[in-house]
Write a protein that holds these residues in place. Structure first.
Motif, PDB file in Angstrom:
ATOM      1  N   ASP A   1      12.655 -10.973   0.004  1.00  0.00           N
ATOM      2  CA  ASP A   1      11.293 -11.243   0.437  1.00  0.00           C
ATOM      3  C   ASP A   1      11.112 -12.758   0.459  1.00  0.00           C
ATOM      4  OD1 ASP A   1       8.602 -11.545   0.853  1.00  0.00           O
ATOM      5  OD2 ASP A   1       7.997  -9.973  -0.556  1.00  0.00           O
TER       6      ASP A   1
ATOM      7  N   THR B   1       6.799  -3.788  -4.173  1.00  0.00           N
ATOM      8  CA  THR B   1       5.604  -4.262  -3.455  1.00  0.00           C
ATOM      9  C   THR B   1       4.331  -3.852  -4.183  1.00  0.00           C
ATOM     10  OG1 THR B   1       5.543  -2.281  -2.056  1.00  0.00           O
ATOM     11  CG2 THR B   1       6.823  -4.168  -1.259  1.00  0.00           C
TER      12      THR B   1
ATOM     13  N   SER C   1      18.333  -7.346   0.628  1.00  0.00           N
ATOM     14  CA  SER C   1      17.327  -8.037   1.429  1.00  0.00           C
ATOM     15  C   SER C   1      16.456  -8.870   0.492  1.00  0.00           C
ATOM     16  CB  SER C   1      16.456  -7.029   2.195  1.00  0.00           C
ATOM     17  OG  SER C   1      17.238  -6.276   3.100  1.00  0.00           O
TER      18      SER C   1
ATOM     19  N   TYR D   1      13.174  -1.404  -5.467  1.00  0.00           N
ATOM     20  CA  TYR D   1      13.253  -1.440  -4.004  1.00  0.00           C
ATOM     21  C   TYR D   1      11.959  -1.972  -3.401  1.00  0.00           C
ATOM     22  CZ  TYR D   1      10.181   2.646  -3.704  1.00  0.00           C
ATOM     23  OH  TYR D   1       9.097   3.496  -3.780  1.00  0.00           O
ATOM     24  N   ALA D   2      12.025  -2.230  -2.096  1.00  0.00           N
ATOM     25  CA  ALA D   2      10.842  -2.598  -1.309  1.00  0.00           C
ATOM     26  C   ALA D   2      10.863  -1.744  -0.043  1.00  0.00           C
ATOM     27  CB  ALA D   2      10.870  -4.084  -0.959  1.00  0.00           C
ATOM     28  N   PRO D   3       9.763  -1.079   0.300  1.00  0.00           N
ATOM     29  CA  PRO D   3       9.766  -0.159   1.446  1.00  0.00           C
ATOM     30  C   PRO D   3      10.153  -0.814   2.768  1.00  0.00           C
ATOM     31  CG  PRO D   3       7.808   0.180   0.084  1.00  0.00           C
ATOM     32  CD  PRO D   3       8.486  -1.054  -0.434  1.00  0.00           C
ATOM     33  N   TRP D   4       9.879  -2.108   2.931  1.00  0.00           N
ATOM     34  CA  TRP D   4      10.197  -2.779   4.194  1.00  0.00           C
ATOM     35  C   TRP D   4      11.671  -3.134   4.318  1.00  0.00           C
ATOM     36  CZ3 TRP D   4      12.563  -7.210   2.959  1.00  0.00           C
ATOM     37  CH2 TRP D   4      12.233  -7.822   1.741  1.00  0.00           C
ATOM     38  N   CYS D   5      12.415  -3.087   3.214  1.00  0.00           N
ATOM     39  CA  CYS D   5      13.808  -3.535   3.185  1.00  0.00           C
ATOM     40  C   CYS D   5      14.719  -2.558   3.921  1.00  0.00           C
ATOM     41  CB  CYS D   5      14.249  -3.709   1.723  1.00  0.00           C
ATOM     42  SG  CYS D   5      16.029  -3.795   1.475  1.00  0.00           S
ATOM     43  N   HIS D   6      15.532  -3.083   4.846  1.00  0.00           N
ATOM     44  CA  HIS D   6      16.443  -2.231   5.622  1.00  0.00           C
ATOM     45  C   HIS D   6      17.429  -1.501   4.724  1.00  0.00           C
ATOM     46  CE1 HIS D   6      19.507  -0.957   8.470  1.00  0.00           C
ATOM     47  NE2 HIS D   6      20.399  -1.698   7.835  1.00  0.00           N
TER      48      HIS D   6
ATOM     49  N   ASP E   1       8.746   0.574  -7.013  1.00  0.00           N
ATOM     50  CA  ASP E   1       8.342  -0.060  -5.755  1.00  0.00           C
ATOM     51  C   ASP E   1       7.842  -1.471  -6.074  1.00  0.00           C
ATOM     52  OD1 ASP E   1       7.289  -0.919  -3.389  1.00  0.00           O
ATOM     53  OD2 ASP E   1       6.052   0.866  -3.022  1.00  0.00           O
TER      54      ASP E   1
ATOM     55  N   CYS F   1      17.105  -0.798   1.574  1.00  0.00           N
ATOM     56  CA  CYS F   1      16.384   0.179   0.755  1.00  0.00           C
ATOM     57  C   CYS F   1      16.129   1.461   1.550  1.00  0.00           C
ATOM     58  CB  CYS F   1      15.063  -0.410   0.269  1.00  0.00           C
ATOM     59  SG  CYS F   1      15.246  -1.890  -0.759  1.00  0.00           S
ATOM     60  N   GLN F   2      15.817   1.288   2.822  1.00  0.00           N
ATOM     61  CA  GLN F   2      15.602   2.457   3.672  1.00  0.00           C
ATOM     62  C   GLN F   2      16.895   3.250   3.851  1.00  0.00           C
ATOM     63  OE1 GLN F   2      13.955   0.783   7.244  1.00  0.00           O
ATOM     64  NE2 GLN F   2      12.102   0.022   6.210  1.00  0.00           N
TER      65      GLN F   2
END
Length: 474
Positions: free
Chosen positions: A314, A210, A312, A170-175, A208, A177-178
């Motif tokens: 990057d 990122t 999402s 996942y990536a924390p900024w990804c909608h 993570d 993923c949130q």
């Protein structure tokens, strides 16, 4: 009757001179031989011209049938775009937009060297996106955070410890993923409670991307979140000499994830058992896209881009470097039609007459680079003399202008095409038979007349010279 024939003789165009009133000369003989040779030569040349054909080239407004579709053929390799997300989209100036074409497009995994690896990837169009739990469902469970992200330090050790490990990249900024995060934690807690450490058959984990970019890239992660299943020992799915792990594409609700884990547990320790609900995870970095699309004959764009419902991307990670093996418009000519086209084309055929982009490589030197190729397409219609309608052939040629630019949109490779309203019409025609007869008569009569004039001039000149000589002698 005799009187009638006698009157008919009066209109004879070719009145005869008695042979005893004519005089043959050596000069006339040579002129007769020369005239005969000239007649034969000119008649043979005229006959060859009559038997051959001529071509006429015209510029006319495009006569294509209304609503006729145009075929775009392509074969393009993207060494850094995974087949898992590679899609082909088409849009045009009339507002038509078709996303993720699959029926006429083949995806082939390739490596960074653009060598084919494995078999073609099956894809289905309009796949529904995965379902998620309602937002806020686990708000009362704020204390649930039992999964510490794995790192490159303990990643391999974790995989080696358990027969089955399900990992959420996942990536924390990804909608998305949130949206998945509270569900993943709740599902992790329930699965670990049901199959505790002493059971040791299955574990949930997350990475993570990122923080662990190299780790994610090593596993060809391009979209977030990506849920992969890793098997230990005999539970690996062996394809050739490589371990084939699997990707979970199902719903992302707690119930679905727990049910999926329950269905996997019985296969722990059973060699080469592949789960029916899993798709093969990509083990190469690139994808070759080949096939064709049918488009309307209006300006439009063919786009190659990463797309997926529920993922999402990057943009800084996306690399749209590509090699165009071939891109041509319309149908390739048969050998017979190719020879006709080569013979009748107004300017002849060059090596790249139908494929200006062939074997061209386009490199993304900077992040978030989009490549755009602008094509101007012209239709040339060849109509041979024989079977003009059945044997006619439409040949499409284009000019290509390419450039690369950086933007905030997701990087892509775009082929924008525009069709000229002017059609080049090349017709092969033969001379009418009456023109051949007319010209033949003109040749025979003209040469005979000119030869007769020359003979008369020479004959009279010689008589004058003789008279002058006789006068001097007298």
């Amino acid at each position: 009757m005799a009187r009638l024939f006698s009157k008919l003789k009066a209109i004879d165009f070719f009145k005869k001179i008695p042979s005893d009133l004519t005089e043959a000369t050596l000069t006339g003989a040579w002129l007769s031989v020369l005239a005969a040779v000239i007649m034969v030569f000119l008649f043979a040349a005229e006959l060859m011209s009559f038997l051959s054909t001529t071509t006429s080239t015209q510029l006319v407004v495009d006569r294509s049938p209304q609503n006729e579709l145009l075929k775009l053929n392509f074969n393009i390799s993207f060494p850094a775009l995974s087949c898992e997300f590679a899609t082909v989209d088409v849009s045009d100036s009339l507002g038509t937009r078709r996303m993720n074409l699959t029926k006429t497009v083949r995806k082939m995994p390739i490596d960074i060297e653009m060598m084919r690896v494995g078999s073609a990837v099956e894809d289905t169009s309009h796949k529904p996106g995965p379902k998620y739990d309602e937002e806020g469902r686990f708000d009362d469970d704020q204390d649930i955070d039992i999964t510490t992200p794995l790192s490159h330090v303990n990643f391999e050790a974790t995989l080696a410890r358990y027969p089955i490990v399900i990992i959420n990249f996942y990536a924390p900024w990804c909608h998305w993923c949130q949206r998945l995060e509270p569900t993943w934690e709740a599902a992790t807690k329930e699965v670990h409670d049901k199959y505790p450490e002493w059971d040791g058959r299955i574990r949930f984990a997350k990475v993570d991307c990122t923080q662990e970019m190299d780790l994610c890239r090593d596993h060809f992660i391009q979209g977030f979140p990506s849920i992969r299943v890793f098997r230990k020992g005999h539970d690996d799915i062996m394809i050739g000499e490589t371990h084939q792990h699997e990707s979970y594409l199902g719903d992302r609700t707690k119930e679905s994830l727990v049910a999926f884990a329950d269905s996997l547990v019985p296969s722990a320790g059973q060699p080469h058992r592949k789960h029916a609900a899993l798709a093969a995870a990509p083990k190469t970095s690139g994808c070759n896209l080949a096939g064709f699309v049918m488009v309307k004959k209006v300006p439009g764009t063919l786009s190659f881009v990463a797309r997926s419902e529920g993922h999402s991307f990057d943009h800084a990670w996306m690399n749209m470097t590509h090699l165009v093996h071939s891109f041509h418009v319309g149908t390739r000519p048969s050998p017979r039609k190719y020879q006709q086209l080569r013979r009748l084309h107004p300017a002849g055929l060059t090596a790249d007459w139908a494929d200006k982009l062939r074997d061209q490589f386009f490199l993304s030197e900077h992040a978030q680079s989009t490549h755009e190729h602008y094509l101007q397409v012209v239709l040339t219609t060849i109509e041979p003399r024989r079977s003009r309608h059945a044997g006619s052939y439409d040949a499409y040629e284009y000019t290509a202008h390419s450039h690369t630019y950086q933007s905030d949109a997701i990087p892509s490779a775009r082929i924008t095409y525009d069709l000229s309203p002017i059609q080049i019409l090349v017709q092969e025609t033969a001379r009418p038979w009456y023109q051949f007869l007319t010209t033949s008569c003109a040749i025979i009569g003209g040469v005979f007349t000119v030869a007769g004039i020359l003979d008369a001039l020479l004959y009279q000149s010689m008589k004058v010279v003789k008279k002058m000589n006789l006068g001097k002698q007298g």
